[in-house]
Scaffold this motif. Structure first.
Motif, PDB file in Angstrom:
ATOM      1  N   VAL A 193       0.931  -1.427  -0.076  1.00  0.00           N
ATOM      2  CA  VAL A 193       0.051  -0.036  -0.475  1.00  0.00           C
ATOM      3  C   VAL A 193       0.847   0.955   0.234  1.00  0.00           C
ATOM      4  O   VAL A 193       0.524   2.521  -0.868  1.00  0.00           O
ATOM      5  CB  VAL A 193      -1.042  -0.130   1.482  1.00  0.00           C
ATOM      6  N   LEU A 194       2.202   1.064   0.517  1.00  0.00           N
ATOM      7  CA  LEU A 194       2.364   2.612   0.823  1.00  0.00           C
ATOM      8  C   LEU A 194       3.390   2.216  -0.067  1.00  0.00           C
ATOM      9  O   LEU A 194       3.309   3.306  -1.278  1.00  0.00           O
ATOM     10  CB  LEU A 194       3.743   1.996   1.482  1.00  0.00           C
ATOM     11  N   ARG A 195       3.765   1.746  -1.473  1.00  0.00           N
ATOM     12  CA  ARG A 195       4.341   1.400  -2.234  1.00  0.00           C
ATOM     13  C   ARG A 195       4.078   1.883  -3.459  1.00  0.00           C
ATOM     14  O   ARG A 195       3.645   2.845  -4.307  1.00  0.00           O
ATOM     15  CB  ARG A 195       4.583   0.162  -2.583  1.00  0.00           C
ATOM     16  N   VAL A 228      -3.535   9.966  -1.796  1.00  0.00           N
ATOM     17  CA  VAL A 228      -3.638   9.337  -2.915  1.00  0.00           C
ATOM     18  C   VAL A 228      -4.716   8.471  -1.638  1.00  0.00           C
ATOM     19  O   VAL A 228      -4.226   8.801  -0.531  1.00  0.00           O
ATOM     20  CB  VAL A 228      -2.675   8.717  -2.922  1.00  0.00           C
ATOM     21  N   GLY A 229      -6.070   8.768  -2.195  1.00  0.00           N
ATOM     22  CA  GLY A 229      -7.199   8.307  -1.125  1.00  0.00           C
ATOM     23  C   GLY A 229      -7.053   6.499  -1.266  1.00  0.00           C
ATOM     24  O   GLY A 229      -6.662   5.739  -2.648  1.00  0.00           O
ATOM     25  N   SER A 230      -7.695   5.935  -0.241  1.00  0.00           N
ATOM     26  CA  SER A 230      -7.677   4.004  -0.828  1.00  0.00           C
ATOM     27  C   SER A 230      -8.691   3.440  -1.442  1.00  0.00           C
ATOM     28  O   SER A 230      -8.727   2.708  -2.735  1.00  0.00           O
ATOM     29  CB  SER A 230      -8.638   3.674   0.295  1.00  0.00           C
ATOM     30  N   ARG A 231      -9.700   5.013  -2.199  1.00  0.00           N
ATOM     31  CA  ARG A 231     -10.209   4.547  -3.581  1.00  0.00           C
ATOM     32  C   ARG A 231      -9.944   4.542  -4.296  1.00  0.00           C
ATOM     33  O   ARG A 231      -9.994   3.110  -5.998  1.00  0.00           O
ATOM     34  CB  ARG A 231     -12.299   5.167  -3.535  1.00  0.00           C
ATOM     35  N   SER A 232      -8.721   5.225  -5.222  1.00  0.00           N
ATOM     36  CA  SER A 232      -8.113   5.341  -6.092  1.00  0.00           C
ATOM     37  C   SER A 232      -7.205   3.850  -6.274  1.00  0.00           C
ATOM     38  O   SER A 232      -6.967   3.386  -7.290  1.00  0.00           O
ATOM     39  CB  SER A 232      -7.420   6.188  -6.221  1.00  0.00           C
ATOM     40  N   SER A 258     -11.032  -5.096  -0.296  1.00  0.00           N
ATOM     41  CA  SER A 258     -12.058  -3.782  -0.109  1.00  0.00           C
ATOM     42  C   SER A 258     -11.151  -2.019   0.294  1.00  0.00           C
ATOM     43  O   SER A 258      -9.875  -2.079   0.773  1.00  0.00           O
ATOM     44  CB  SER A 258     -13.576  -3.745   0.890  1.00  0.00           C
ATOM     45  N   ALA A 259     -12.034  -1.316  -0.120  1.00  0.00           N
ATOM     46  CA  ALA A 259     -11.046  -0.273   0.235  1.00  0.00           C
ATOM     47  C   ALA A 259     -11.269   0.087   1.777  1.00  0.00           C
ATOM     48  O   ALA A 259     -10.711   0.745   2.439  1.00  0.00           O
ATOM     49  CB  ALA A 259     -12.004   1.135  -0.291  1.00  0.00           C
ATOM     50  N   ALA A 260     -12.353  -0.905   2.412  1.00  0.00           N
ATOM     51  CA  ALA A 260     -12.285  -0.339   4.424  1.00  0.00           C
ATOM     52  C   ALA A 260     -10.510  -1.122   4.559  1.00  0.00           C
ATOM     53  O   ALA A 260      -9.994  -0.468   5.002  1.00  0.00           O
ATOM     54  CB  ALA A 260     -13.375  -1.062   4.234  1.00  0.00           C
ATOM     55  N   THR A 261     -10.622  -2.447   4.230  1.00  0.00           N
ATOM     56  CA  THR A 261      -9.088  -2.932   4.454  1.00  0.00           C
ATOM     57  C   THR A 261      -8.312  -1.849   3.707  1.00  0.00           C
ATOM     58  O   THR A 261      -7.100  -1.919   4.733  1.00  0.00           O
ATOM     59  CB  THR A 261      -9.251  -3.941   4.044  1.00  0.00           C
ATOM     60  N   ILE A 262      -8.102  -1.179   2.822  1.00  0.00           N
ATOM     61  CA  ILE A 262      -6.841  -0.547   2.868  1.00  0.00           C
ATOM     62  C   ILE A 262      -7.021   0.562   3.389  1.00  0.00           C
ATOM     63  O   ILE A 262      -5.816   1.067   3.635  1.00  0.00           O
ATOM     64  CB  ILE A 262      -7.054   0.394   0.556  1.00  0.00           C
ATOM     65  N   ARG A 263      -8.259   1.720   4.018  1.00  0.00           N
ATOM     66  CA  ARG A 263      -7.882   2.070   4.995  1.00  0.00           C
ATOM     67  C   ARG A 263      -7.149   2.211   6.342  1.00  0.00           C
ATOM     68  O   ARG A 263      -6.690   2.734   6.821  1.00  0.00           O
ATOM     69  CB  ARG A 263      -9.662   2.271   5.356  1.00  0.00           C
ATOM     70  N   ASN A 264      -7.882   0.564   6.362  1.00  0.00           N
ATOM     71  CA  ASN A 264      -7.550   0.034   7.766  1.00  0.00           C
ATOM     72  C   ASN A 264      -5.828  -0.060   7.429  1.00  0.00           C
ATOM     73  O   ASN A 264      -5.107   0.596   8.654  1.00  0.00           O
ATOM     74  CB  ASN A 264      -7.870  -1.161   7.741  1.00  0.00           C
ATOM     75  N   ASP A 265      -4.758  -0.114   6.084  1.00  0.00           N
ATOM     76  CA  ASP A 265      -4.009  -0.317   6.327  1.00  0.00           C
ATOM     77  C   ASP A 265      -3.205   0.820   5.688  1.00  0.00           C
ATOM     78  O   ASP A 265      -2.024   1.236   6.621  1.00  0.00           O
ATOM     79  CB  ASP A 265      -3.959  -1.206   4.677  1.00  0.00           C
TER      80      ASP A 265
END
Length: 346
Positions: free
Chosen positions: A9-11, A24-28, A38-45
């Motif tokens: 995700v950082l990369r 940069v947002g989770s959805r993009s 999901s976007a929710a999982t990315i938001r947690n990361d």
């Protein structure tokens, strides 16, 4: 500790922020990268990355941007550098081919790096203290001006016009050359500089016109040899900083001052710690001691007959590290090969 997916995700955040200039947002991230979550999982990361101070939110309700620490983790975990295109590799070969001397080669190198990366390019001269002087020539321009030419076994050429305090004809100048050349030819730069200093110190009194001219030329040649022993930088692309001013959080004036003075950049490049491939990076606040916390530098080692030196790229922390490191490495390797081939022809 950051998980493997957290690093991915950082990369993605670093790559997207460099490409788009936008937070940069989770959805993009979900739309642009195949994480399979999901976007929710990315938001947690992203929340965990923010806790580790690897990303930050510049404005409320905005996406995230990498911090200096985040760029450092990104660079340290690069799996591979972005390969150069065939067009870029051809540009390296054609642009650096057939240089007239080392000065010309290094000047071409920085211009090429700026074209490849769009950033400020830096090349250290190798230290010539151990180089040997192979050729010395005095060319009379008029009775009071002499062109002093010195060439080293590494291909470095010095041409310096010296103003004499006496008038000499060609025969007298030949007498000066007969006394000067043995002090220089076949000696290392350091030894030759010492010989010239002793010649100046032991000048006879009263002095003949030839003695005086020898002193004048020895002083000028000694100053030139001192420059041979000093660390020097060649730079190109300073104008790119103005075009990228919006990428810097603060003022670019400390960077412009460092470019003008060179000493700071020489120290920084000399102290950067390289990895096993000879690549080094110094990012943002890691440069605070040098007054360059707004900038990042990536560098690669190149080798010459008298020792190793570095070529580098300087720009804002929001730079394309994989591409810039790849460009620095590719140009450094080609530069090493050219210098090695030139040494083999001597």
């Amino acid at each position: 500790m950051v998980s493997d997916r957290g690093l991915q995700v950082l990369r993605a955040i670093v790559q997207d922020y460099v490409d788009t200039h936008e937070p940069v947002g989770s959805r993009s991230i979900v739309e642009r990268h195949s994480f399979g979550v999901s976007a929710a999982t990315i938001r947690n990361d992203m929340a965990l990355l923010e806790d580790e101070e690897l990303i930050a939110q510049p404005h409320t309700s905005s996406g995230r941007v990498p911090t200096d620490k985040g760029y450092r983790v990104f660079v340290d975990h690069l799996a591979e550098l972005r390969p150069l295109s065939s067009a870029q590799r051809s540009a390296i070969t054609s642009f650096l081919g057939e240089p007239s001397d080392l000065d010309d080669l290094l000047a071409r190198t920085v211009r090429l790096l700026t074209q490849l990366t769009g950033q400020v390019a830096l090349v250290q001269y190798p230290s010539f203290a151990r180089a040997s002087i192979t050729h010395v020539q005095l060319v009379q321009l008029d009775p009071r001006r002499v062109l002093v030419i010195m060439v080293t076994d590494t291909g470095r050429v010095s041409q310096r016009i010296t103003q004499l305090t006496v008038e000499l004809d060609q025969e007298a100048l030949d007498g000066v050359a007969a006394r000067l050349v043995p002090l220089l030819a076949g000696r290392s730069v350091g030894d030759a500089a010492d010989q010239l200093a002793r010649a100046v110190e032991l000048a006879p009194a009263p002095a003949t016109p030839v003695d005086v001219a020898l002193q004048d030329i020895a002083k000028a040649a000694g100053e030139e040899l001192d420059e041979f022993r000093q660390n020097r930088l060649v730079m190109a692309g300073s104008a790119t900083l103005a075009r990228r001013e919006q990428d810097f959080r603060g003022s670019i004036h400390p960077i412009l001052e460092a470019i003008e003075e060179q000493v700071t950049l020489l120290r920084l490049m000399s102290e950067m710690v390289a990895d096993e491939h000879g690549l080094a990076t110094s990012i943002g606040r890691e440069n605070a001691a040098f007054g360059l916390s707004e900038a990042s530098i990536v560098a690669s080692r190149y080798d010459s007959a008298v020792g190793a030196a570095r070529i580098g790229i300087m720009g804002p922390t929001r730079m394309d590290y994989p591409r810039n490191l790849a460009a620095a490495r590719a140009v450094a390797r080609y530069l090493t090969r050219l210098l090695d081939e030139d040494e083999g022809r001597r």
